[in-house]
Design an enzyme around this catalytic site. Structure first.
Site, PDB file in Angstrom:
ATOM      1  N   CYS A  64     147.668  34.355  33.002  1.00 35.52           N
ATOM      2  CA  CYS A  64     147.321  34.194  31.583  1.00 35.52           C
ATOM      3  C   CYS A  64     147.015  32.732  31.246  1.00 35.52           C
ATOM      4  O   CYS A  64     147.867  31.851  31.437  1.00 35.52           O
ATOM      5  CB  CYS A  64     148.477  34.729  30.724  1.00 35.52           C
ATOM      6  SG  CYS A  64     148.377  34.272  28.983  1.00 35.52           S
ATOM      7  N   CYS A  67     149.329  31.236  28.616  1.00 30.96           N
ATOM      8  CA  CYS A  67     150.642  30.955  29.203  1.00 30.96           C
ATOM      9  C   CYS A  67     150.625  29.622  29.948  1.00 30.96           C
ATOM     10  O   CYS A  67     151.581  28.847  29.883  1.00 30.96           O
ATOM     11  CB  CYS A  67     151.062  32.073  30.155  1.00 30.96           C
ATOM     12  SG  CYS A  67     151.166  33.709  29.394  1.00 30.96           S
TER      13      CYS A  67
END
Length: 416
Positions: A64, A67
């Site tokens: 991600c 993230c």
């Protein structure tokens, strides 16, 4: 062998207590409290909840992008949060790998952030910048209302609260009266009751009788006093109106704050809200705001946020500064003949504008861009929109080139 035999002779209750103490000791040693981000998984997550009073968890996926951008912010915030008077430890869980754990706490996107307070989860949706994380999480773990017993306690409270949130300090105010609002507006302001204080504090906070509720906006250097009445809706009206500064600089953060306020906005549109002439106008607006608490007074510069300003039919050729009254959604009103502020006595011009607005001498118009909520949503979803457009374009290119070949290859391209 002798040790085992001796343990078997102990009463079951004592064995249970020894086991619990051993587990607690093990948990305390297992999780570092020096400000490092803790890596958790299905084998130790529940133990962490039992050992740590305030645990901030990042449920992430290694692939991600959001993230990856969040990780350094957490690394920066973690040691500061661990050093608070009520320490908050930061942890992360690979919820793509440990899906059962993520599913247990309703993780359906990455990253998902949760603050566990004594094991009870509370989803965090605020800013992900390190300094904002520290401010917001510190607010979550603080008491609803702090009780201050001395001048030094008052000074410490103001200093520790910082400048990001407004403060309300009740001097000689019944603690029970403030408690309701301390809980209701916990995420947006600090609340305290001073039970013992000197005349020096009365001078510092500019009140001459009690009970008095002092409102402070350190970030904007604003201060006001409410003497009552402390019953009915009067107190809450004062608190709600004081959550915002008298003059609000309009940006993405303050727009979200306006969503919780039902007042219309007197909006001053400037060329550049940081130049000297604009600073003087903002001071004049502040005086008008103090006398018209039923309205919010805001300002925004074309140079600072031209995309937002354009929704009010303002272009680079428009004559500025200009005043409008905005309903915070899809409509705004222009006061006939006095919407533009000329050089000179701007205080009188603002008074004439407000008089015309209250008398109904206005023309209503529609914003040319998205509504207030639509604008907020567009801020959140803009990256997703770009990704969607890219994917659609990529699919179109693939289908085009697939169509140049024979039928079997077209079928395989579609399957892919």
């Amino acid at each position: 062998m002798a040790t085992t035999r001796a343990l078997l002779l102990l009463p079951p209750l004592l064995l249970l207590l020894l086991s619990a103490c051993a587990a607690t000791s093990s948990a305390s040693e297992e999780f570092p409290r020096d400000g490092r981000v803790i890596e958790l998984d299905e084998s130790n997550f529940e133990a962490a909840l039992g050992a740590i009073d305030y645990l901030f968890v990042d449920f992430y996926a290694p692939w991600c992008g959001h993230c990856k951008r969040l990780a350094p912010e957490l690394d920066e915030a973690a040691p500061v949060l661990a050093g608070l008077s009520e320490p908050i430890l930061v942890a992360k869980v690979n919820a793509d790998k440990y899906r059962k754990l993520g599913s247990k706490y309703g993780v359906d996107g990455f990253p998902t952030l949760m603050l566990f307070i004594h094991g009870v989860p509370l989803e965090y949706t605020g800013s992900r910048k390190a300094d904002s994380l520290v401010r917001n999480l510190n607010k979550f773990v603080a008491p609803d209302v702090s009780i201050l017993e001395s001048d030094s306690a008052i000074k410490s409270f103001v200093e520790n609260a910082g400048t990001s949130f407004p403060m309300f300090i009740g001097f000689g105010v019944n603690e029970l009266i403030i408690a309701d609002y301390g809980g209701k507006y916990k995420k947006r302001a600090w609340f305290a009751v001073a039970k013992d204080f000197s005349e020096d504090m009365m001078v510092t906070y500019d009140f001459d009788k009690i009970p008095a509720l002092v409102s402070l906006h350190p970030k904007y250097k604003e201060q006001s006093v409410f003497y009552g009445p402390f019953e009915g809706s009067f107190l809450e009206d004062y608190i709600r109106q004081s959550l915002l500064p008298l003059t609000v600089p309009i940006n993405t953060e303050t727009l979200k704050m306006l969503d919780d306020d039902d007042r219309k906005v007197v909006l001053a549109i400037l060329e550049d809200d940081s130049d000297e002439s604009s600073s003087q106008l903002v001071k004049v607006l502040r005086s008008a705001a103090n006398a018209n608490r039923d309205l919010v007074f805001g300002y925004v510069g074309v140079k600072q946020w031209d995309e937002f300003v354009e929704t009010f039919d303002i272009s680079k050729s428009s004559q500025l500064p200009k005043l409008i009254v905005w309903d915070r959604n899809e409509e705004y009103e222009v006061v006939e003949g006095s919407e533009r502020l000329e050089e000179g006595d701007q205080a009188s011009q603002i008074s004439q504008f407000l008089e015309g607005y209250r008398a109904g001498r206005t023309t209503k118009k529609k914003v040319s861009g998205p509504s207030f909520m639509g604008f907020l949503n567009s801020l959140v979803s803009m990256n997703s929109l770009y990704i969607l457009i890219f994917v659609i374009a990529l699919l179109g290119v693939m289908m085009y080139f697939a169509g140049q070949d024979d039928t079997p290859r077209v079928r395989r391209a579609h399957e892919e």
